[in-house]
Write a protein that holds these residues in place. Structure first.
Motif, PDB file in Angstrom:
ATOM      1  N   LEU A  63      72.887  83.721 106.197  1.00  0.00           N
ATOM      2  CA  LEU A  63      71.768  83.151 105.295  1.00  0.00           C
ATOM      3  C   LEU A  63      71.872  81.862 104.859  1.00  0.00           C
ATOM      4  CD1 LEU A  63      70.574  86.290 103.618  1.00  0.00           C
ATOM      5  CD2 LEU A  63      69.486  85.302 105.424  1.00  0.00           C
ATOM      6  N   GLY A  64      73.061  81.311 104.485  1.00  0.00           N
ATOM      7  CA  GLY A  64      73.356  80.022 103.938  1.00  0.00           C
ATOM      8  C   GLY A  64      73.622  78.829 104.910  1.00  0.00           C
ATOM      9  N   VAL A  65      73.969  79.039 106.007  1.00  0.00           N
ATOM     10  CA  VAL A  65      74.125  78.152 106.913  1.00  0.00           C
ATOM     11  C   VAL A  65      72.731  77.357 107.378  1.00  0.00           C
ATOM     12  CG1 VAL A  65      74.617  77.583 109.641  1.00  0.00           C
ATOM     13  CG2 VAL A  65      75.947  79.212 108.336  1.00  0.00           C
ATOM     14  N   PRO A  66      71.707  77.673 107.485  1.00  0.00           N
ATOM     15  CA  PRO A  66      70.429  76.839 107.680  1.00  0.00           C
ATOM     16  C   PRO A  66      70.255  75.863 106.524  1.00  0.00           C
ATOM     17  CG  PRO A  66      69.983  78.811 108.230  1.00  0.00           C
ATOM     18  CD  PRO A  66      71.255  78.906 107.554  1.00  0.00           C
ATOM     19  N   TYR A  67      70.534  76.331 105.428  1.00  0.00           N
ATOM     20  CA  TYR A  67      70.508  75.471 104.163  1.00  0.00           C
ATOM     21  C   TYR A  67      71.460  74.142 104.083  1.00  0.00           C
ATOM     22  CZ  TYR A  67      67.079  78.768 102.459  1.00  0.00           C
ATOM     23  OH  TYR A  67      66.201  79.643 102.556  1.00  0.00           O
ATOM     24  N   LEU A  68      72.788  74.600 104.355  1.00  0.00           N
ATOM     25  CA  LEU A  68      73.934  73.610 104.432  1.00  0.00           C
ATOM     26  C   LEU A  68      73.595  72.685 105.557  1.00  0.00           C
ATOM     27  CD1 LEU A  68      76.786  76.136 103.936  1.00  0.00           C
ATOM     28  CD2 LEU A  68      75.701  74.539 102.347  1.00  0.00           C
ATOM     29  N   LEU A  69      72.993  73.349 106.656  1.00  0.00           N
ATOM     30  CA  LEU A  69      72.604  72.105 107.697  1.00  0.00           C
ATOM     31  C   LEU A  69      71.482  71.303 107.322  1.00  0.00           C
ATOM     32  CD1 LEU A  69      73.067  74.431 110.836  1.00  0.00           C
ATOM     33  CD2 LEU A  69      74.426  72.796 110.230  1.00  0.00           C
ATOM     34  N   VAL A  70      70.532  71.710 106.687  1.00  0.00           N
ATOM     35  CA  VAL A  70      69.415  70.859 106.247  1.00  0.00           C
ATOM     36  C   VAL A  70      69.964  69.948 105.263  1.00  0.00           C
ATOM     37  CG1 VAL A  70      67.337  70.788 105.026  1.00  0.00           C
ATOM     38  CG2 VAL A  70      67.697  72.227 107.095  1.00  0.00           C
ATOM     39  N   ARG A  71      70.754  70.320 104.458  1.00  0.00           N
ATOM     40  CA  ARG A  71      71.362  69.272 103.351  1.00  0.00           C
ATOM     41  C   ARG A  71      72.337  68.395 103.815  1.00  0.00           C
ATOM     42  NH1 ARG A  71      76.246  68.941 100.244  1.00  0.00           N
ATOM     43  NH2 ARG A  71      75.725  68.254  98.251  1.00  0.00           N
ATOM     44  N   HIS A  72      72.951  68.942 104.977  1.00  0.00           N
ATOM     45  CA  HIS A  72      73.776  67.712 105.702  1.00  0.00           C
ATOM     46  C   HIS A  72      72.788  66.700 106.314  1.00  0.00           C
ATOM     47  CE1 HIS A  72      76.900  66.173 108.086  1.00  0.00           C
ATOM     48  NE2 HIS A  72      76.224  66.213 109.454  1.00  0.00           N
ATOM     49  N   GLN A  73      71.943  67.268 107.146  1.00  0.00           N
ATOM     50  CA  GLN A  73      71.007  66.157 107.892  1.00  0.00           C
ATOM     51  C   GLN A  73      70.143  65.259 106.753  1.00  0.00           C
ATOM     52  OE1 GLN A  73      70.537  65.279 111.008  1.00  0.00           O
ATOM     53  NE2 GLN A  73      72.167  66.958 111.381  1.00  0.00           N
ATOM     54  N   LEU A  74      69.941  65.714 105.530  1.00  0.00           N
ATOM     55  CA  LEU A  74      69.108  64.995 104.468  1.00  0.00           C
ATOM     56  C   LEU A  74      70.419  63.916 103.888  1.00  0.00           C
ATOM     57  CD1 LEU A  74      66.867  67.443 102.881  1.00  0.00           C
ATOM     58  CD2 LEU A  74      66.330  65.655 104.335  1.00  0.00           C
ATOM     59  N   LEU A  75      71.561  64.123 103.646  1.00  0.00           N
ATOM     60  CA  LEU A  75      72.284  63.206 103.240  1.00  0.00           C
ATOM     61  C   LEU A  75      72.940  62.279 104.205  1.00  0.00           C
ATOM     62  CD1 LEU A  75      74.551  65.671 100.692  1.00  0.00           C
ATOM     63  CD2 LEU A  75      72.554  64.101 100.168  1.00  0.00           C
ATOM     64  N   LYS A  76      72.759  62.742 105.467  1.00  0.00           N
ATOM     65  CA  LYS A  76      73.456  61.519 106.479  1.00  0.00           C
ATOM     66  C   LYS A  76      72.569  60.351 106.569  1.00  0.00           C
ATOM     67  CE  LYS A  76      73.016  63.066 110.594  1.00  0.00           C
ATOM     68  NZ  LYS A  76      73.380  63.675 112.052  1.00  0.00           N
TER      69      LYS A  76
END
Length: 72
Positions: free
Chosen positions: A58-71
């Protein structure tokens, strides 16, 4: 032709009954949780494993979105 079908039916019937027999021999019959691939004896270890398993999924999608937004 009929003898081939008969032999095939006999082999499948033999295979399915041998699997059931084998599983009953290797496991303790009648005990809840004896056929599970993990130990349910320690409830805290089981709870941690469930949290890690479902939390990672459940946490992987949120971490991926966070990574994309901070990139940048």
């Amino acid at each position: 032709m009929l003898s081939k079908v008969g032999r095939l039916t006999h082999l499948t019937r033999q295979f399915s009954t041998s699997v059931v027999r084998r599983s009953e021999e290797w496991q303790q019959r009648g005990l809840p949780g004896s056929n599970m691939p993990f130990n349910i004896g320690n409830r805290y270890k089981l709870m941690a494993a469930f949290i890690a398993f479902f939390g990672s999924g459940l946490g992987v999608p949120y971490l991926l979105v966070r990574h994309q937004l901070l990139k940048e």
